[in-house]
Design a protein around this motif. Structure first.
Motif, PDB file in Angstrom:
ATOM      1  N   TYR A  96      77.832  39.062  22.254  1.00 48.55           N
ATOM      2  CA  TYR A  96      78.177  39.099  23.842  1.00 48.55           C
ATOM      3  C   TYR A  96      79.471  38.262  23.637  1.00 48.55           C
ATOM      4  O   TYR A  96      80.432  38.453  24.431  1.00 48.55           O
ATOM      5  CB  TYR A  96      77.202  38.014  24.560  1.00 48.55           C
ATOM      6  N   ASN A  97      79.625  37.013  22.841  1.00 50.02           N
ATOM      7  CA  ASN A  97      80.700  36.352  23.075  1.00 50.02           C
ATOM      8  C   ASN A  97      81.837  37.068  22.306  1.00 50.02           C
ATOM      9  O   ASN A  97      83.210  36.775  22.928  1.00 50.02           O
ATOM     10  CB  ASN A  97      80.553  35.012  22.182  1.00 50.02           C
ATOM     11  N   TYR A  98      81.792  37.832  21.491  1.00 49.71           N
ATOM     12  CA  TYR A  98      82.892  38.490  21.037  1.00 49.71           C
ATOM     13  C   TYR A  98      83.675  39.463  22.217  1.00 49.71           C
ATOM     14  O   TYR A  98      84.864  39.401  22.204  1.00 49.71           O
ATOM     15  CB  TYR A  98      82.223  39.473  19.917  1.00 49.71           C
ATOM     16  N   LEU A  99      82.853  40.084  22.869  1.00 48.04           N
ATOM     17  CA  LEU A  99      83.304  40.910  24.036  1.00 48.04           C
ATOM     18  C   LEU A  99      83.887  39.805  25.299  1.00 48.04           C
ATOM     19  O   LEU A  99      85.250  40.149  25.615  1.00 48.04           O
ATOM     20  CB  LEU A  99      82.383  41.731  24.806  1.00 48.04           C
ATOM     21  N   LYS A 104      88.076  39.644  25.792  1.00 45.24           N
ATOM     22  CA  LYS A 104      88.304  39.333  27.405  1.00 45.24           C
ATOM     23  C   LYS A 104      87.631  40.672  28.154  1.00 45.24           C
ATOM     24  O   LYS A 104      88.608  40.909  29.212  1.00 45.24           O
ATOM     25  CB  LYS A 104      89.867  39.150  27.540  1.00 45.24           C
ATOM     26  N   ILE A 105      86.429  41.080  27.771  1.00 46.58           N
ATOM     27  CA  ILE A 105      85.783  42.056  28.568  1.00 46.58           C
ATOM     28  C   ILE A 105      84.995  41.525  29.888  1.00 46.58           C
ATOM     29  O   ILE A 105      84.155  40.429  29.575  1.00 46.58           O
ATOM     30  CB  ILE A 105      85.160  43.047  27.911  1.00 46.58           C
ATOM     31  N   ASP A 106      85.301  41.857  30.961  1.00 43.93           N
ATOM     32  CA  ASP A 106      84.331  41.274  32.052  1.00 43.93           C
ATOM     33  C   ASP A 106      83.048  41.458  31.856  1.00 43.93           C
ATOM     34  O   ASP A 106      82.793  42.808  31.753  1.00 43.93           O
ATOM     35  CB  ASP A 106      84.951  41.674  33.466  1.00 43.93           C
ATOM     36  N   ARG A 107      82.193  40.531  32.348  1.00 42.70           N
ATOM     37  CA  ARG A 107      80.797  40.801  32.382  1.00 42.70           C
ATOM     38  C   ARG A 107      80.361  42.260  32.955  1.00 42.70           C
ATOM     39  O   ARG A 107      79.601  42.828  32.469  1.00 42.70           O
ATOM     40  CB  ARG A 107      80.115  39.516  32.960  1.00 42.70           C
ATOM     41  N   ASP A 108      81.050  42.219  34.471  1.00 41.86           N
ATOM     42  CA  ASP A 108      80.544  43.491  35.136  1.00 41.86           C
ATOM     43  C   ASP A 108      81.076  45.032  34.268  1.00 41.86           C
ATOM     44  O   ASP A 108      80.168  45.720  34.964  1.00 41.86           O
ATOM     45  CB  ASP A 108      81.435  43.427  36.493  1.00 41.86           C
ATOM     46  N   PHE A 111      78.179  45.934  32.095  1.00 40.56           N
ATOM     47  CA  PHE A 111      77.140  46.431  32.557  1.00 40.56           C
ATOM     48  C   PHE A 111      77.400  47.802  32.925  1.00 40.56           C
ATOM     49  O   PHE A 111      76.645  48.780  32.987  1.00 40.56           O
ATOM     50  CB  PHE A 111      76.470  45.532  33.512  1.00 40.56           C
ATOM     51  N   LYS A 112      78.834  47.932  33.660  1.00 41.56           N
ATOM     52  CA  LYS A 112      79.067  49.217  34.402  1.00 41.56           C
ATOM     53  C   LYS A 112      79.226  50.298  33.274  1.00 41.56           C
ATOM     54  O   LYS A 112      78.550  51.390  33.368  1.00 41.56           O
ATOM     55  CB  LYS A 112      80.378  48.904  34.950  1.00 41.56           C
ATOM     56  N   TYR A 113      79.559  49.927  32.188  1.00 42.77           N
ATOM     57  CA  TYR A 113      79.920  51.000  30.860  1.00 42.77           C
ATOM     58  C   TYR A 113      78.699  51.068  29.767  1.00 42.77           C
ATOM     59  O   TYR A 113      78.731  51.756  29.202  1.00 42.77           O
ATOM     60  CB  TYR A 113      81.223  50.929  30.480  1.00 42.77           C
ATOM     61  N   ARG A 114      77.607  50.153  30.286  1.00 41.78           N
ATOM     62  CA  ARG A 114      76.336  50.156  29.640  1.00 41.78           C
ATOM     63  C   ARG A 114      76.611  50.130  28.153  1.00 41.78           C
ATOM     64  O   ARG A 114      76.092  50.809  27.279  1.00 41.78           O
ATOM     65  CB  ARG A 114      75.655  51.545  29.650  1.00 41.78           C
ATOM     66  N   LEU A 115      77.229  49.037  27.884  1.00 40.65           N
ATOM     67  CA  LEU A 115      77.500  48.589  26.659  1.00 40.65           C
ATOM     68  C   LEU A 115      76.329  48.068  25.989  1.00 40.65           C
ATOM     69  O   LEU A 115      75.669  47.454  26.533  1.00 40.65           O
ATOM     70  CB  LEU A 115      78.753  47.688  26.384  1.00 40.65           C
ATOM     71  N   GLU A 181      94.338  55.702  24.009  1.00 38.04           N
ATOM     72  CA  GLU A 181      93.970  56.251  22.807  1.00 38.04           C
ATOM     73  C   GLU A 181      92.556  55.808  22.477  1.00 38.04           C
ATOM     74  O   GLU A 181      91.845  56.804  22.071  1.00 38.04           O
ATOM     75  CB  GLU A 181      94.619  55.732  21.730  1.00 38.04           C
ATOM     76  N   GLY A 182      91.930  54.734  22.767  1.00 36.44           N
ATOM     77  CA  GLY A 182      90.544  54.405  22.679  1.00 36.44           C
ATOM     78  C   GLY A 182      89.586  53.662  23.534  1.00 36.44           C
ATOM     79  O   GLY A 182      90.252  53.534  24.695  1.00 36.44           O
ATOM     80  N   GLY A 183      88.388  53.405  23.244  1.00 39.32           N
ATOM     81  CA  GLY A 183      87.532  52.916  24.046  1.00 39.32           C
ATOM     82  C   GLY A 183      87.730  51.355  24.564  1.00 39.32           C
ATOM     83  O   GLY A 183      87.798  51.296  25.963  1.00 39.32           O
ATOM     84  N   PHE A 184      88.343  50.443  23.874  1.00 43.68           N
ATOM     85  CA  PHE A 184      88.856  49.461  24.099  1.00 43.68           C
ATOM     86  C   PHE A 184      90.027  49.395  25.215  1.00 43.68           C
ATOM     87  O   PHE A 184      90.230  48.438  25.912  1.00 43.68           O
ATOM     88  CB  PHE A 184      89.076  48.460  23.107  1.00 43.68           C
ATOM     89  N   GLU A 185      90.790  50.411  25.080  1.00 44.53           N
ATOM     90  CA  GLU A 185      92.022  50.554  25.822  1.00 44.53           C
ATOM     91  C   GLU A 185      91.371  50.934  27.340  1.00 44.53           C
ATOM     92  O   GLU A 185      92.003  50.559  28.363  1.00 44.53           O
ATOM     93  CB  GLU A 185      93.000  51.539  25.460  1.00 44.53           C
ATOM     94  N   GLU A 186      90.437  51.792  27.281  1.00 43.15           N
ATOM     95  CA  GLU A 186      89.889  52.142  28.722  1.00 43.15           C
ATOM     96  C   GLU A 186      89.186  50.622  29.195  1.00 43.15           C
ATOM     97  O   GLU A 186      89.377  50.749  30.555  1.00 43.15           O
ATOM     98  CB  GLU A 186      88.568  53.078  28.369  1.00 43.15           C
ATOM     99  N   LEU A 187      88.615  50.119  28.460  1.00 45.41           N
ATOM    100  CA  LEU A 187      88.087  48.959  29.129  1.00 45.41           C
ATOM    101  C   LEU A 187      88.952  47.726  29.331  1.00 45.41           C
ATOM    102  O   LEU A 187      88.662  46.960  30.382  1.00 45.41           O
ATOM    103  CB  LEU A 187      87.199  48.009  28.142  1.00 45.41           C
ATOM    104  N   SER A 188      90.264  47.775  29.094  1.00 44.76           N
ATOM    105  CA  SER A 188      91.219  46.982  29.219  1.00 44.76           C
ATOM    106  C   SER A 188      91.909  47.460  30.672  1.00 44.76           C
ATOM    107  O   SER A 188      92.403  46.522  31.285  1.00 44.76           O
ATOM    108  CB  SER A 188      92.360  46.984  28.181  1.00 44.76           C
ATOM    109  N   PHE A 189      91.689  48.742  30.813  1.00 47.45           N
ATOM    110  CA  PHE A 189      92.375  49.338  32.331  1.00 47.45           C
ATOM    111  C   PHE A 189      91.312  50.277  32.508  1.00 47.45           C
ATOM    112  O   PHE A 189      91.661  51.543  32.594  1.00 47.45           O
ATOM    113  CB  PHE A 189      93.890  49.923  32.139  1.00 47.45           C
ATOM    114  N   PRO A 190      90.370  49.576  33.251  1.00 47.67           N
ATOM    115  CA  PRO A 190      88.981  50.730  33.721  1.00 47.67           C
ATOM    116  C   PRO A 190      89.272  51.450  35.020  1.00 47.67           C
ATOM    117  O   PRO A 190      88.391  51.150  35.727  1.00 47.67           O
ATOM    118  CB  PRO A 190      87.965  49.781  33.526  1.00 47.67           C
ATOM    119  N   VAL A 191      90.450  52.224  35.032  1.00 46.40           N
ATOM    120  CA  VAL A 191      90.693  52.648  36.443  1.00 46.40           C
ATOM    121  C   VAL A 191      91.000  54.154  36.221  1.00 46.40           C
ATOM    122  O   VAL A 191      92.135  54.742  35.964  1.00 46.40           O
ATOM    123  CB  VAL A 191      91.855  51.952  37.122  1.00 46.40           C
TER     124      VAL A 191
END
Length: 288
Positions: A96-99, A104-108, A111-115, A181-191
């Motif tokens: 959890y702390n890693y994310l 810097k991934i928001d808590r919301d 849960f939205k992306y079911r990580l 390119e990847g999944g973490f880029e998606e989470l950085s700009f989830p729009v």
């Protein structure tokens, strides 16, 4: 139509127009002897460059057909969704702390992306980012280690990437679509963001974009500027009747989108996205 043309061993290439026509300029100093044509659904084919290649000629490809099997992907047996996190388990808190603090991934968003994550088994000490199709079924996942120095950094299921669209279930095709390119880029700009899981369009995504033609913004990593330009040209050809719908972000610094988010927060990401534009002749001279 929209076939890719390239000269093996060089960075020379182009894309045919909607009628399958193309012009390829090759310097004699390259001593090129052949060019290759590729198109989704057809076998790649090489053609000889001859003295009369300057004249109009017809090149034919052979259809390539395979029996498509149903895509079946399952999460690891040891997968733990963050919604089931045990706050009294130190291994759970590390994930959890890693994310939250490292990525810097928001808590919301978690849960939205079911990580989720794994603390044992083949995917031990890895964050799991699942992908779902438009019917809500799992079609892929990315497993990223949170321990520095562990290789491979990513472990993913053995699925042909071109046969699905990553997190298609979250996409609104009537709104601008961002290609990263990847999944973490998606989470950085989830729009409305689609990870390519690489630097090229997969087959399913290719046909979806060709059919729906949403606005497109390409945002690849700084080490993939030439790949981003090739993708831009490919999409401009697909969007031949509405090229204004395709824009590109040139990431020329040292940070990719995920690193921008971690170092400069949301405002930094916004600045990157707002720099999306069309390429001009000077851009091609400078960036190629």
């Amino acid at each position: 139509v929209f076939a890719s043309i390239s000269v093996p061993g060089t960075n020379i290439g182009t894309v045919t127009n909607s009628d399958g026509e193309f012009t390829l300029k090759i310097q004699k100093s390259l001593s090129a002897t052949e060019f290759e044509v590729s198109h989704l659904g057809y076998q790649n084919k090489k053609f000889k460059i001859t003295e009369n290649s300057n004249a109009e000629q017809v090149y034919l490809l052979d259809p390539f057909s395979v029996e498509l099997k149903e895509l079946v992907v399952t999460l690891p047996d040891e997968f733990i969704p963050f919604s089931s996190l045990d706050v009294n388990n130190p291994d759970h808190l590390i994930a959890y702390n890693y994310l939250i603090f490292d990525r810097k991934i928001d808590r919301d968003l978690i849960f939205k992306y079911r990580l989720g994550f794994c603390v044992e088994g083949r995917f031990k000490n890895r964050i799991i980012i699942p992908s779902f199709d438009k019917n809500g079924r799992l079609n892929y996942f990315v497993a990223r280690t949170w321990i520095k120095g562990v290789k491979p950094t990513y472990m993913n299921p053995k699925v042909e990437k071109g046969k699905f669209i990553y997190n298609e279930g979250y996409i609104n095709w009537d709104a601008p679509v961002y290609l990263v390119e990847g999944g973490f880029e998606e989470l950085s700009f989830p729009v409305n963001t689609i990870p390519l899981l690489g630097k090229v369009l997969g087959e399913k995504l290719f046909y979806e974009l060709k059919d729906k033609k949403p606005e497109i913004i390409i945002i690849l990593d700084p080490d993939a500027v030439k790949d981003a330009i090739r993708l831009y040209e490919q999409l401009q050809s697909i969007y031949y009747d509405c090229t204004e719908k395709v824009k590109i972000v040139i990431m020329e610094g040292k940070y990719d989108l995920d690193e921008v988010k971690r170092n400069f927060d949301v405002e930094g990401v916004k600045k990157v996205v707002q720099s999306a534009r069309y390429l001009n002749d000077l851009d091609y001279l400078r960036l190629r």
